[in-house]
Each structure stands twice: as C-alpha cells, then as structure tokens.
Design a protein around this motif. Sequence first.
Motif, PDB file in Angstrom:
ATOM      1  N   LEU A   1      -3.548 -20.130  34.025  1.00 33.02           N
ATOM      2  CA  LEU A   1      -4.307 -19.154  33.912  1.00 33.02           C
ATOM      3  C   LEU A   1      -5.622 -19.156  34.842  1.00 33.02           C
TER       4      LEU A   1
ATOM      5  N   SER B   1      -2.817 -14.210  34.834  1.00 36.78           N
ATOM      6  CA  SER B   1      -1.789 -15.198  34.565  1.00 36.78           C
ATOM      7  C   SER B   1      -0.810 -15.386  35.473  1.00 36.78           C
TER       8      SER B   1
ATOM      9  N   THR C   1      -2.338 -13.143  21.111  1.00 31.95           N
ATOM     10  CA  THR C   1      -1.436 -13.575  22.215  1.00 31.95           C
ATOM     11  C   THR C   1       0.157 -13.510  21.654  1.00 31.95           C
TER      12      THR C   1
ATOM     13  N   PHE D   1       2.983 -22.322  34.512  1.00 34.67           N
ATOM     14  CA  PHE D   1       2.518 -20.988  33.851  1.00 34.67           C
ATOM     15  C   PHE D   1       0.767 -21.512  33.948  1.00 34.67           C
TER      16      PHE D   1
ATOM     17  N   TYR E   1       2.881 -16.956  36.848  1.00 33.12           N
ATOM     18  CA  TYR E   1       4.358 -17.330  36.498  1.00 33.12           C
ATOM     19  C   TYR E   1       5.132 -17.794  37.754  1.00 33.12           C
TER      20      TYR E   1
ATOM     21  N   PRO F   1      -3.919 -23.558  29.398  1.00 29.05           N
ATOM     22  CA  PRO F   1      -2.957 -22.559  28.698  1.00 29.05           C
ATOM     23  C   PRO F   1      -2.491 -22.647  27.478  1.00 29.05           C
TER      24      PRO F   1
END
Length: 235
Positions: free
Chosen positions: A193, A148, A19, A191, A150, A223
């Motif tokens: 997931l 993901s 990551t 953010f 944003y 996250p």
Amino acid sequence: MNATELLAAHFKANPHIITGKVVDINAITDKLYQLDFTEANAELTPGLVTNTSAFSNWVGQKLSNCNCRYGIGGYMEHRTVYTRSALFNTGNEPRRLHLGVDIWGDANVPVYAPLNGMVHSFADNDHFGDYGPTIILKHDLEGLTLYSLYGHLSRGSLSSLSKGQTIKANQQIATFGNAAENGSWPPHLHFQLMLDIGDAYGDYPGVGYYSEKDKYLQNIPDPELILHFAELIKY
C-alpha cells in the motif's frame, strides 16, 4: 502520524469503507506460516536463495510441514534474500528493506482487489529478481487516496486490463505467477500500500534502503490493516 496510523484513523472515521479479501482464506480453518527472511534464519544459505528451484522447494516444504495454506510476512523486514539479484545492489547502499507483505503459496492462486478502485497502471517488470507482471490500483477512500500494488503475477493477469478500468472490491484481478514469469521467485504475491506514488507507472519500489526506513513509514501503511492476518499466524 505515520502512514499506518493515518490509514487506520481514516478507516475508523469512515466505518462504511469495508475492506475485502486479497486472497481466498477461511478464518476458521486456514493457518498461516510466518516466514523469516532476515539474517537470523540460518537456513537461508546463499546456495539456497540463488537457486530458484531449491528456494521454491524450501518454501513449499515449510508450508506443507505445518499444513498451512499460505506463508506470510515481510512488512519493513530487513532481508538477506536480496543478495540473489544484482537488481538490489546498485548504489552505495544495497536495498534490503522489504516494504510490503508477501503471501507465499501455489502458482495460479487467485488475487482479488480488497477495495473499490480503478486500474492506475500495469507492466511486466521482466528482470531476474524483479516483480514480473505487476498491477497498481488507485482507490478513492472518501477523500484519502490510496494505491495498492500486486507483484509477481502471472502474465495472463495483464491480458484483459486497461488503464482507468473500474475495479470492484472482491473482484478477481490476477493470479500468482510461476517462477518462469514472476521474476524468478517461488510463487507468491507482493502486496503493498502507498499513499503517494509520484509519477510511478506499473512499478513502485518494493524493497528500499534500510537507512530510509523512517521515510518509507510516512508513505507506506502496514497491509495488515486490510489483510487482518495476524490472528491466523500459527507458526
């Protein structure tokens, strides 16, 4: 096994999945401030959270006082700040459970993709209290699909995107938006997931019903598995 446990086990079983970063950060010199948006924080008066300028100044002062680059927090946090927008007050139960992590900082802070993937969708969710410009990426992690999200980006972040566009880990994809374009919030990144987003396109709930927390935990991993911020929180 909930979503966090499932993703953690998958990363452990596939250590070659490396990551990357979501924001620029120096693990040696940077400090993070844990912001509390629950009812336990008596500073969050209705007058403060409904006034975007005052709210922004409050966040900025918190970071400045401790010389922290970013504020952080929010995963599965039961928040009071959503009283500021009618967007979260529909239905029999108001939405108050924050499903992702917020990274608070300055407008125009660069945002990066932490994993290889592709652009699933994007949209400008232009309503008071909403995400504003939003990007969703899709990642194929050796048989496990991960999305993901944003949110609260600058409008310019959407200008050069296309559906299906290949994105590489650590590639800059966006910047933090200012309050005039990010849904009227102090500058920050939401953010989040998800393992499954159904037919969502350019938007996916970032705030849910507290009564459904157990359901969200089955689909929305922490996250922190990607951010690795815990050791940097100093205040």
